[in-house]
Every structure is written in structure tokens, then in C-alpha cells.
Design a protein around this motif. Structure first.
Motif, short mmCIF file in Angstrom:
data_model
loop_
_atom_site.label_atom_id
_atom_site.label_comp_id
_atom_site.label_asym_id
_atom_site.label_seq_id
_atom_site.Cartn_x
_atom_site.Cartn_y
_atom_site.Cartn_z
N ALA A 42 0.87 4.00 -2.95
CA ALA A 42 0.55 5.39 -2.60
C ALA A 42 1.69 6.33 -2.97
O ALA A 42 1.46 7.45 -3.43
N ALA A 43 2.92 5.88 -2.77
CA ALA A 43 4.06 6.72 -3.12
C ALA A 43 4.14 6.92 -4.63
O ALA A 43 4.45 8.01 -5.10
N VAL A 102 0.84 -1.20 0.00
CA VAL A 102 0.00 0.00 0.00
C VAL A 102 0.88 1.26 0.00
O VAL A 102 0.60 2.22 -0.72
N ALA A 103 1.94 1.23 0.78
CA ALA A 103 2.85 2.38 0.83
C ALA A 103 3.52 2.61 -0.52
O ALA A 103 3.65 3.76 -0.97
N LEU A 104 3.93 1.55 -1.18
CA LEU A 104 4.59 1.69 -2.49
C LEU A 104 3.63 2.22 -3.54
O LEU A 104 3.99 3.09 -4.34
N SER A 113 1.61 4.28 5.88
CA SER A 113 1.62 2.85 5.58
C SER A 113 3.00 2.25 5.77
O SER A 113 3.14 1.13 6.26
N ALA A 114 4.02 2.98 5.38
CA ALA A 114 5.39 2.49 5.56
C ALA A 114 5.73 2.37 7.04
O ALA A 114 6.38 1.40 7.45
N GLY A 163 1.83 11.31 -0.47
CA GLY A 163 2.95 11.24 0.47
C GLY A 163 2.54 10.89 1.89
O GLY A 163 3.21 10.09 2.55
N ALA A 178 1.46 7.22 2.08
CA ALA A 178 2.62 6.37 1.88
C ALA A 178 3.48 6.32 3.14
O ALA A 178 3.94 5.25 3.54
#
Length: 57
Positions: free
Chosen positions: A15-16, A11-13, A27-28, A21, A24
Motif C-alpha cells: 500500500a505504501a 500489505v502495508a509495504l 496495516s503497519a 498512505g 499503509a
């Protein structure tokens, strides 16, 4: 739990890549926390198994 960490990482990848931002970063951070909790629980389980006299797998 490791599955949840990987899910939040994906999800972070995504969103990034889309430019979100804040999402991301959040989530990271969640993925990182879950990963470290998983590692700690894994080490505790291995120590408990060794104390009971069973060899590590």
C-alpha cells in the motif's frame, strides 16, 4: 499469529508503494500490535515451560 503480523506488514509495504498512505499506516499499526502480542505470548509460554521444570528449547 506471527504469520498475520507478516501478512499485514506486506500489505502495508504494498500500500505504501502504491501511495495509499492511510491503508499503509493502518496495516503497519496492526502488524506492529500483532507482533508485540506474539512476543508477549512467546515469553509467557517460555516462562510457563520453565516453571513446570522443562528446560527451554
Amino acid at each position: 499469529m506471527l504469520g498475520w503480523a507478516l501478512t499485514f506488514l506486506v500489505v502495508a509495504l504494498i500500500a505504501a508503494a502504491l501511495g495509499f498512505g492511510g491503508i499503509a499506516g493502518a496495516s503497519a499499526s496492526i502488524a506492529q500490535i500483532l507482533f508485540f502480542v506474539f512476543i508477549v505470548l512467546f515469553v509467557v509460554a517460555m516462562i510457563a515451560r520453565a516453571v513446570r521444570g522443562k528446560p527451554p528449547v
